[in-house]
Design a protein around this motif. Structure first.
Motif, short mmCIF file in Angstrom:
data_model
loop_
_atom_site.label_atom_id
_atom_site.label_comp_id
_atom_site.label_asym_id
_atom_site.label_seq_id
_atom_site.Cartn_x
_atom_site.Cartn_y
_atom_site.Cartn_z
N LYS A 187 4.05 10.77 9.74
CA LYS A 187 4.79 10.02 8.03
C LYS A 187 3.94 9.20 7.59
N PHE A 188 3.58 7.88 8.07
CA PHE A 188 2.55 7.07 7.59
C PHE A 188 1.29 7.12 6.75
N MET A 189 1.10 8.78 7.75
CA MET A 189 -0.20 9.44 6.74
C MET A 189 0.21 10.12 5.32
N GLU A 190 1.33 11.26 5.96
CA GLU A 190 1.65 11.77 4.93
C GLU A 190 2.14 11.30 4.03
N VAL A 191 3.07 10.13 4.04
CA VAL A 191 3.09 9.44 2.56
C VAL A 191 1.69 8.63 2.28
N ARG A 194 13.65 2.75 7.73
CA ARG A 194 14.32 3.44 8.62
C ARG A 194 14.11 3.72 9.77
N LEU A 195 12.75 3.97 10.08
CA LEU A 195 12.52 4.26 11.10
C LEU A 195 11.63 2.20 12.64
N ALA A 199 0.90 -1.26 -0.08
CA ALA A 199 0.17 0.23 -0.09
C ALA A 199 0.81 1.25 -0.22
N LEU A 200 1.99 1.60 0.56
CA LEU A 200 3.10 2.74 0.94
C LEU A 200 3.58 2.90 -0.26
N LEU A 201 3.54 1.46 -1.24
CA LEU A 201 4.68 1.89 -2.09
C LEU A 201 3.88 2.27 -3.38
N ALA A 202 2.70 2.14 -3.15
CA ALA A 202 1.71 2.83 -4.69
C ALA A 202 1.92 4.21 -4.46
N HIS A 203 1.86 4.93 -2.87
CA HIS A 203 1.89 6.23 -2.95
C HIS A 203 3.30 6.97 -3.84
N SER A 204 4.68 6.18 -2.49
CA SER A 204 5.63 6.80 -2.29
C SER A 204 7.42 5.42 -2.24
N VAL A 205 7.42 5.32 -2.63
CA VAL A 205 9.06 4.78 -2.65
C VAL A 205 9.86 4.84 -1.88
N ASP A 206 9.97 6.42 -1.29
CA ASP A 206 11.17 7.00 -1.13
C ASP A 206 10.07 7.25 1.18
N GLY A 207 9.02 7.37 0.73
CA GLY A 207 8.47 7.92 1.91
C GLY A 207 7.60 6.01 2.84
#
Ligand code: SF4
Length: 325
Positions: free
Chosen positions: A236-240, A216-217, A202-210
């Motif tokens: 960060k999760f909600m921002e991504v 790292r966190l 799910a996160l990767l679909a929004h931003s690989v960098d995010g």
């Protein structure tokens, strides 16, 4: 993490649900909210202007830049100039504090309202008839709400008519709710690792960098005090998730997932999956098509890692949000 409760709680401007609470005694019912989303949601409706005691019907109000203090916004009656600012600020503060106990996972605000508007509300530069107007105002209640809950998914009803913004908002609402359940469970670092793993696609679909920043966190989580870890991860999760997913990023995620089933597929099934992924990338089929086929193979082959991914079912399929993106 406990199972999903049946209903998600979402705050909403009362007039959007059909309550006749506007200044003219009318409502602004929004059919998506009342007809499509309602079965999955427990609404917590608020009309800040009624709660302030302005009455129904009432004089309409507007936002005015305070003379001599451009940082301060006043709420004044359109004709009488009656100043509601201080009362609205007090009521908004109290109401928003009370909302903290309501366990909301999102909020839908009425656009353009001097109380509820989230952005681009008319802001007058003075009280004269010829005062200039800019569209940079934020409703006084909306400003208090978003200051108190900076990570809560908040949208305006008008923007939710755009299929991409709608899908994004609902995805964020359900993701926020999953995250709150993680925190509520007195989470361990292992729980956070497991959560982060399930949210990977799910996160990767929004931003690989995010996704990498969050990774790292999580990797350094043992040395971080729990409250700080929670705050940083949530922000960060909600921002991504707020970054809109694109067909290209979806295609990358789907190819990644295909990599987990590929060796078990025959040439025909693999070609079919590849072809629908490309079709979605090229705008020929909606996202539901490749995702459904992938989920079908993941289930058939019992690939647990994929089946655990929230990406495969981020919100109730009955909402059909992925039929339109
Ligand atoms: S926009 Fe907000 S303040 Fe205005 S009627 Fe609707 S709920 Fe009440």
């Amino acid at each position: 993490v406990k199972p999903t409760p049946t209903l998600i709680r979402i705050g909403v401007s009362a007039c959007l649900l059909g309550a006749e609470v506007r200044f003219d005694g009318q409502h602004k019912r929004d059919r998506f909210l009342t007809d499509e989303l309602a079965p999955f949601v427990e609404w917590v409706s608020v009309c800040p202007e009624v709660e302030v005691g302005m009455g129904i019907p009432r004089e309409a109000v507007r936002l005015v830049r305070a003379p001599g203090n451009p940082e301060r916004t006043l709420m004044l009656g359109n004709q009488t100039g009656q100043d509601w600012t201080a009362r609205m600020e007090v009521v908004a503060q109290k109401r928003v504090e009370a909302l903290a106990a309501e366990k909301l996972s999102g909020y839908v605000l009425k656009a353009n309202s001097p109380s509820c508007g989230m952005e681009r509300v008319k802001l007058y530069d003075g009280t004269q008839a010829n005062a200039t107007v800019v569209r940079t105002g934020v409703g006084l209640f909306a400003a208090t709400l978003t200051r108190r809950f900076p990570t809560l998914p908040v949208e305006e009803e008008g923007r939710l008519h755009d299929p991409r913004l709608r899908e994004n908002f609902i995805e964020r609402v359900f993701a926020y709710e999953r995250l709150q359940r993680l925190w509520a469970d007195d989470f361990s670092v292992g729980d956070l690792v497991a959560f982060h793993t399930r949210e990977k696609m799910a996160l990767l679909a929004h931003s690989v960098d995010g996704y990498r920043v969050l990774g790292r966190l999580v990797a350094g989580a043992k040395g971080v005090p729990r409250a700080s870890l929670k705050e940083q991860y949530e922000a960060k999760f909600m921002e991504v998730l707020k970054t809109l997913a694109t067909p290209g990023r979806h295609a990358n995620v789907l190819m990644h997932m295909l990599g987990h089933v590929s060796e078990h597929l025959n040439a025909e099934d693999r070609a079919e999956l590849l072809s629908v992924i490309e079709d979605h990338r090229n705008g020929l089929v909606p996202l539901v098509v490749p995702v459904t086929l992938l989920r079908h193979h993941a289930r058939r082959l019992r690939i647990d890692y994929l089946l655990g991914q929230s990406y495969l079912e981020p919100h109730p399929k009955e909402l059909m949000l992925r039929n339109h993106v």
